[in-house]
Design an enzyme around this catalytic site. Structure first.
Site, PDB file in Angstrom:
ATOM      1  N   LYS A  35       0.898  -1.676   0.141  1.00  0.00           N
ATOM      2  CA  LYS A  35      -0.075   0.267   0.508  1.00  0.00           C
ATOM      3  C   LYS A  35       0.867   1.172  -0.167  1.00  0.00           C
ATOM      4  CE  LYS A  35      -0.456  -0.166   5.173  1.00  0.00           C
ATOM      5  NZ  LYS A  35      -1.183  -0.864   6.212  1.00  0.00           N
ATOM      6  N   ARG A 133     -11.238   0.119  13.535  1.00  0.00           N
ATOM      7  CA  ARG A 133     -11.526   0.652  12.651  1.00  0.00           C
ATOM      8  C   ARG A 133     -12.314  -0.534  11.262  1.00  0.00           C
ATOM      9  NH1 ARG A 133      -5.340   1.513  11.311  1.00  0.00           N
ATOM     10  NH2 ARG A 133      -5.177   0.180  10.046  1.00  0.00           N
ATOM     11  N   TYR A 263      13.704  31.289   8.025  1.00  0.00           N
ATOM     12  CA  TYR A 263      12.727  31.914   7.910  1.00  0.00           C
ATOM     13  C   TYR A 263      12.545  32.618  10.014  1.00  0.00           C
ATOM     14  CZ  TYR A 263      10.557  30.927   3.300  1.00  0.00           C
ATOM     15  OH  TYR A 263      10.218  31.051   2.092  1.00  0.00           O
ATOM     16  N   MET A 311       9.426  24.678   2.403  1.00  0.00           N
ATOM     17  CA  MET A 311       9.007  23.714   2.121  1.00  0.00           C
ATOM     18  C   MET A 311       9.919  23.219   0.708  1.00  0.00           C
ATOM     19  SD  MET A 311       6.168  24.739  -1.545  1.00  0.00           S
ATOM     20  CE  MET A 311       4.786  25.276   0.058  1.00  0.00           C
TER      21      MET A 311
HETATM   22  C1  LIG Z   1      -0.270  -2.077   7.157  1.00  0.00           C
HETATM   23  C2  LIG Z   1      -1.054  -2.704   6.815  1.00  0.00           C
HETATM   24  C3  LIG Z   1      -0.085  -3.868   7.532  1.00  0.00           C
HETATM   25  C4  LIG Z   1       1.265  -4.490   7.545  1.00  0.00           C
HETATM   26  O1  LIG Z   1       1.362  -3.546   8.800  1.00  0.00           O
HETATM   27  P1  LIG Z   1       2.792  -3.536   9.568  1.00  0.00           P
HETATM   28  O2  LIG Z   1       2.792  -3.263  10.925  1.00  0.00           O
HETATM   29  O3  LIG Z   1       3.468  -2.521   9.001  1.00  0.00           O
HETATM   30  O4  LIG Z   1       3.599  -5.007   8.935  1.00  0.00           O
HETATM   31  C5  LIG Z   1      -0.729  -5.301   7.734  1.00  0.00           C
HETATM   32  N1  LIG Z   1      -2.201  -5.764   7.841  1.00  0.00           N
HETATM   33  C6  LIG Z   1      -3.269  -4.275   7.655  1.00  0.00           C
HETATM   34  C7  LIG Z   1      -4.764  -4.527   7.690  1.00  0.00           C
HETATM   35  C8  LIG Z   1      -2.356  -3.023   7.543  1.00  0.00           C
HETATM   36  O5  LIG Z   1      -3.221  -1.900   6.472  1.00  0.00           O
END
Ligand SMILES: *Cc1c(COP(=O)(O)O)cnc(C)c1O
Length: 387
Positions: A35, A133, A263, A311
């Site tokens: 991801k 979640r 800045y 930036m």
């Molecule tokens: C991001 C994610 C992972 C990976 O978790 P890590 O701690 O980075 O290995 C696994 N399962 C889900 C559902 C995630 O969102």
């Protein structure tokens, strides 16, 4: 380097980490979580490397990410776990993307999509075991399972997985972890009672793969460890950091004591010194909050970033070092040559290594190399370039 900055991604490190995690998973399947553009490392390059070194699944959190991997010719099993209720998943089903489902409504919608496309939707039913979640809560789980069993009977969906996600796996003694494990066992038992079995049960993230064998089940999902960040504070499993961020000094200058820098100015030089202008800033993912603590490596020497992080640029006090415009500096790397690591930046900014890695902006080109040795030898062979 000819440009302002680049993120060098060592696929040799990703390969090493994948093999190490595959060994830790001891016989169960491994999902490479790619991801967010593989935590900033380039989803397709990382996916190919992970698949060639022991991973058999890929995981993403958006439909465009899934479609991009398929468009790049990656045919491996792929799970998608975030989409909007109104998002059409026709393409996902047509391209053999498995879909996570947390609610009966989403499952009904997916079954309609399957009907429309003439496909079977392969789903992974997600239980919320305490993270609050994604996933169905304990109260909703029975209903989700009942609807899944009904739709599976009509051949519109096929339940491939039952899964959940851990709130934390860093501390094996944490009572919350054990409550989640119990809740997951309960959810699986309820599904089995409802006649629903799935070939894949999965729960573990990186930290769990490495230290909680009871969480491995049929498949483990690894993100951060693939990229070489040690997931358990205070423990080293031998992972190798994959990303090195380098930049080119664009200007140097000698300034007297009392010179305001950047800045504010938030920093005034306390002596005559040499400053180097380095063209990366918060638009590139250099966290503003690290100002006052951050250092970068200049010719192997750690030098302080002085003044506010802007930036597009930072100023580094290089003292008596001989530095010239055009020289390459290292913002972070594996740390094997004394340079700061992603973990250092995370600490300076009061954030996580995940946020640093995923924050490296799209303006920074990625260059993929493959080294077989720890660190990033100068002879690392460039295998691809992204303009
Ligand atoms: C991001 C994610 C992972 C990976 O978790 P890590 O701690 O980075 O290995 C696994 N399962 C889900 C559902 C995630 O969102």
């Amino acid at each position: 380097m000819t440009g302002l900055a680049e993120a060098i991604v060592d696929l040799g490190a990703v390969a090493h980490n994948t093999r190490l995690l595959t060994r830790a998973a001891a016989g169960v399947q491994l999902m490479a979580v790619v991801k967010a553009n593989a935590f900033g490392h380039g989803a397709t390059a990382v996916a190919r490397t992970a698949l060639a070194n022991g991973a058999s699944w890929l995981g993403v959190t958006s439909l465009p990410e899934a479609l991009a991997l398929r468009a790049d010719g990656i045919t491996a099993p792929l799970l998608l776990w975030l989409y909007s209720p109104s998002e059409a998943l026709d393409r996902a089903l047509e391209l053999d993307v498995d879909v996570s489902v947390s609610s009966p409504a989403a499952l009904e919608t997916l079954a309609e999509t399957a009907e429309r496309t003439g496909r079977t939707a392969f789903v992974h039913l997600k239980a919320d075991t305490g993270l609050s979640r994604g996933g169905a809560t304990a109260d909703e789980w029975q209903h989700l399972v009942t609807v899944a069993a009904k739709l599976q009977g009509r051949q519109r969906i096929s339940v491939r997985g039952i899964w959940s996600h851990l709130a934390q796996a860093e501390d094996p003694t944490d009572p919350g972890l054990h409550r989640q494990l119990d809740a997951f066992a309960g959810a699986r038992a309820l599904a089995a009672d409802g006649g629903l079995t799935a070939p894949l049960t999965h729960l573990a993230n990186s930290a769990a793969v490495l230290q909680l064998p009871d969480t491995h089940f049929d498949l483990v999902r690894t993100g951060i460890a693939l990229y070489g960040v040690e997931p358990v504070p205070g423990r080293s499993f031998g992972l190798r950091p994959a990303m090195t961020l380098q930049a080119t000094v664009v200007l140097t200058k000698r300034v007297p004591a009392g010179s305001g820098v950047s800045y504010g100015p938030d920093h005034i030089t306390d002596r005559e010194t040499n400053l180097a202008l380095v063209p990366v800033g918060f638009a590139d993912g250099i966290p503003r909050g690290a100002a006052g603590q951050a250092e970068i490596s200049v010719h192997g020497v750690r030098c302080p970033v002085v003044g506010r992080i802007a930036m597009d640029q930072i100023v580094v006090d290089v003292g008596a070092l001989h530095v010239r415009a055009g020289d390459t500096v290292t913002v972070f790397g594996p740390g094997t040559s004394g340079e700061p690591t992603v973990g250092d930046w995370a600490r300076w900014a009061g954030t996580s290594p995940h946020e640093i890695l995923t924050g490296i902006g799209t303006r920074v080109p990625r260059r993929w190399v493959s080294s077989s040795q720890p660190g990033l030898p100068a002879s690392a062979e460039a295998i691809a370039d992204l303009a």
